[in-house]
Design a protein around this motif. Structure first.
Motif, short mmCIF file in Angstrom:
data_model
loop_
_atom_site.label_atom_id
_atom_site.label_comp_id
_atom_site.label_asym_id
_atom_site.label_seq_id
_atom_site.Cartn_x
_atom_site.Cartn_y
_atom_site.Cartn_z
N VAL A 297 4.35 -47.09 69.45
CA VAL A 297 4.90 -47.58 68.19
C VAL A 297 4.23 -46.87 67.01
CG1 VAL A 297 5.26 -49.58 66.70
CG2 VAL A 297 5.43 -49.83 69.19
N ILE A 298 5.07 -46.23 66.18
CA ILE A 298 4.59 -45.56 64.97
C ILE A 298 5.03 -46.42 63.78
CG2 ILE A 298 4.49 -43.41 63.67
CD1 ILE A 298 3.61 -43.15 66.61
N PRO A 299 4.10 -47.08 63.09
CA PRO A 299 4.48 -47.96 61.98
C PRO A 299 5.10 -47.18 60.81
CG PRO A 299 2.22 -48.38 62.71
CD PRO A 299 2.64 -47.08 63.34
N ASP A 300 6.04 -47.84 60.15
CA ASP A 300 6.62 -47.35 58.88
C ASP A 300 7.39 -46.04 59.00
OD1 ASP A 300 5.45 -49.54 57.50
OD2 ASP A 300 3.55 -48.43 57.38
N GLU A 301 7.86 -45.72 60.20
CA GLU A 301 8.69 -44.52 60.36
C GLU A 301 10.08 -44.88 60.89
OE1 GLU A 301 8.45 -41.61 59.33
OE2 GLU A 301 6.34 -41.40 58.79
N GLY A 302 10.44 -46.16 60.70
CA GLY A 302 11.78 -46.59 61.10
C GLY A 302 12.75 -46.51 59.94
N MET A 303 13.79 -47.35 59.97
CA MET A 303 14.78 -47.37 58.90
C MET A 303 14.27 -48.12 57.69
SD MET A 303 17.50 -45.71 59.92
CE MET A 303 18.76 -46.26 58.77
N PRO A 304 14.69 -47.72 56.49
CA PRO A 304 14.34 -48.50 55.30
C PRO A 304 14.96 -49.89 55.40
CG PRO A 304 15.22 -46.34 54.70
CD PRO A 304 15.48 -46.52 56.16
N MET A 305 14.31 -50.86 54.82
CA MET A 305 14.86 -52.21 54.78
C MET A 305 15.74 -52.32 53.54
SD MET A 305 11.51 -54.40 55.94
CE MET A 305 10.62 -53.96 57.45
N SER A 306 17.00 -52.65 53.75
CA SER A 306 18.00 -52.56 52.67
C SER A 306 17.62 -53.37 51.44
CB SER A 306 19.38 -53.00 53.19
OG SER A 306 19.32 -54.32 53.69
N LYS A 307 16.97 -54.52 51.63
CA LYS A 307 16.60 -55.34 50.47
C LYS A 307 15.29 -54.87 49.83
CE LYS A 307 19.09 -59.43 52.05
NZ LYS A 307 19.01 -60.87 52.41
N GLU A 308 14.48 -54.14 50.60
CA GLU A 308 13.23 -53.56 50.09
C GLU A 308 13.11 -52.14 50.61
OE1 GLU A 308 9.72 -56.42 49.79
OE2 GLU A 308 10.85 -57.27 51.48
N PRO A 309 13.86 -51.19 50.06
CA PRO A 309 13.92 -49.82 50.60
C PRO A 309 12.58 -49.09 50.68
CG PRO A 309 15.67 -50.19 48.99
CD PRO A 309 14.75 -51.36 48.89
N THR A 310 11.57 -49.57 49.94
CA THR A 310 10.26 -48.91 50.03
C THR A 310 9.54 -49.27 51.33
OG1 THR A 310 9.24 -50.72 48.78
CG2 THR A 310 9.98 -48.78 47.53
N LYS A 311 10.01 -50.33 51.98
CA LYS A 311 9.43 -50.74 53.26
C LYS A 311 10.32 -50.25 54.39
CE LYS A 311 7.16 -54.91 51.48
NZ LYS A 311 7.02 -56.39 51.63
N LYS A 312 9.69 -49.93 55.52
CA LYS A 312 10.44 -49.41 56.66
C LYS A 312 10.04 -50.13 57.94
CE LYS A 312 10.88 -44.74 54.75
NZ LYS A 312 10.53 -43.31 54.94
N GLY A 313 10.93 -50.06 58.90
CA GLY A 313 10.63 -50.56 60.22
C GLY A 313 9.75 -49.56 60.97
N ASN A 314 9.68 -49.72 62.28
CA ASN A 314 8.83 -48.85 63.10
C ASN A 314 9.64 -47.82 63.87
OD1 ASN A 314 6.53 -50.38 62.36
ND2 ASN A 314 6.99 -51.88 63.96
N LEU A 315 8.96 -46.77 64.27
CA LEU A 315 9.52 -45.79 65.19
C LEU A 315 8.95 -46.09 66.58
CD1 LEU A 315 10.97 -43.17 66.01
CD2 LEU A 315 8.93 -41.92 65.27
N LYS A 316 9.83 -46.28 67.54
CA LYS A 316 9.40 -46.57 68.91
C LYS A 316 9.73 -45.39 69.81
CE LYS A 316 10.18 -51.57 68.46
NZ LYS A 316 10.95 -52.73 69.00
N ILE A 317 8.72 -44.88 70.49
CA ILE A 317 8.93 -43.78 71.42
C ILE A 317 8.86 -44.34 72.84
CG2 ILE A 317 8.14 -41.52 72.19
CD1 ILE A 317 6.75 -41.23 69.46
N LYS A 318 9.98 -44.26 73.53
CA LYS A 318 10.04 -44.77 74.90
C LYS A 318 9.93 -43.58 75.86
CE LYS A 318 12.74 -48.91 73.83
NZ LYS A 318 13.95 -49.72 74.16
N PHE A 319 8.89 -43.60 76.67
CA PHE A 319 8.59 -42.46 77.53
C PHE A 319 9.24 -42.60 78.91
CE2 PHE A 319 5.17 -42.26 74.44
CZ PHE A 319 5.09 -40.90 74.18
#
Length: 273
Positions: A228-250
């Motif tokens: 899990v890579i924090p803050d490299e997911g999609m922007p949150m539409s109501k708070e675009p400065t915040k982002k979800g996570n990037l998950k790498i599934k091996f």
């Protein structure tokens, strides 16, 4: 060549229901193939069919309204319900019209602007319909999700006697070659060799906004392991400065076979013998 239904029934365009019925009865008797053997049967059948079709359209208030607006091309319904044809021409009875808006994951990540050309039916003061074309500017916000709706008031089709309906674009997400979306998170599947799973590797991923992300893999990667890579997911539409996570599934790729020597070396390393 199409014949005007009013002319065919020999009535004026303001004819009442009773006048239409009388005109139809008079002409139907005259041209019915079984009641007038003196007529050429082929000609009589064709004429009788035209008269019946004209009466069917003009005696139905909805069909007549469509005919008055659009003429013969929309009067031949092929036995379709007039309500279906009316909805096709005007939209759903004054309700909002919805159109699909396919968006790439890149657009939904960064936000974008899109010009969309539309055609719609409007009613003139004379009561006649006309088709107008215009271009709408759609602003797609960062982090918008599938199902998000963008409403353009009164930009849909217009039904006689009513204001134009609203036009609504509904966001749909196009599949992406690398990433999948899970809510505000992004998921990427990564194949890795058994050697790299055990000894480590550095991954380079290109983000949806074009950055190169360097990700060192230092943990031992087991089957089913998710990084899990924090803050490299999609922007949150109501708070675009915040982002979800990037998950790498091996997905750990095991070698199809090992030689006796290789097995010995693996045992020696893992067991310490």
């Amino acid at each position: 060549m199409a014949v005007d239904y009013y002319t065919l029934l020999r009535v004026n365009r303001n004819a009442s229901a009773e006048e239409l019925k009388k005109a139809y009865k008079r002409l139907a008797i005259k041209w019915h193939p079984d009641k007038n053997p003196n007529h050429n049967r082929v000609e009589a059948e064709a004429k009788f069919k035209q008269i019946s079709e004209a009466y069917d359209v003009l005696s139905d208030s909805r069909k007549r309204q469509i005919y008055d607006l659009y003429g013969y091309q929309y009067a031949s319904f092929n036995h379709r319900d007039a309500r279906d044809v009316f909805a096709e021409l005007f939209g759903s009875g004054g309700k909002a019209m919805e159109k699909r808006l396919d968006c790439s994951l890149e657009e939904l990540y960064q936000g974008s602007k899109r010009e969309i050309k539309i055609s719609r039916t409007v009613i003139r003061e004379s009561g006649k319909a006309r088709i107008v074309e215009e271009t709408l500017l759609i602003t797609i916000g960062p982090g918008w999700k599938k199902g998000t709706k963008i409403t353009f008031p009164m930009k849909g089709n217009q039904e006689p006697g009513m204001t134009p309906s609203d036009l609504i674009f509904v966001v749909h997400e196009k599949p992406h070659a690398l990433y999948e979306r899970e809510g505000n998170d992004l998921v990427v599947k990564q194949s890795i060799s058994l050697l790299d799973a055990l000894t480590g590797k550095t991954l380079i991923l290109t983000t949806l906004d074009g950055r190169n992300l360097t990700i060192p893999v230092t943990d031992i990667v087991r089957p089913g392991y998710v990084m899990v890579i924090p803050d490299e997911g999609m922007p949150m539409s109501k708070e675009p400065t915040k982002k979800g996570n990037l998950k790498i599934k091996f997905d750990v790729k095991f070698p199809p076979r090992l030689t006796a020597q290789q097995k010995y070396e693996v045992k020696r390393v893992l067991v310490g013998g």
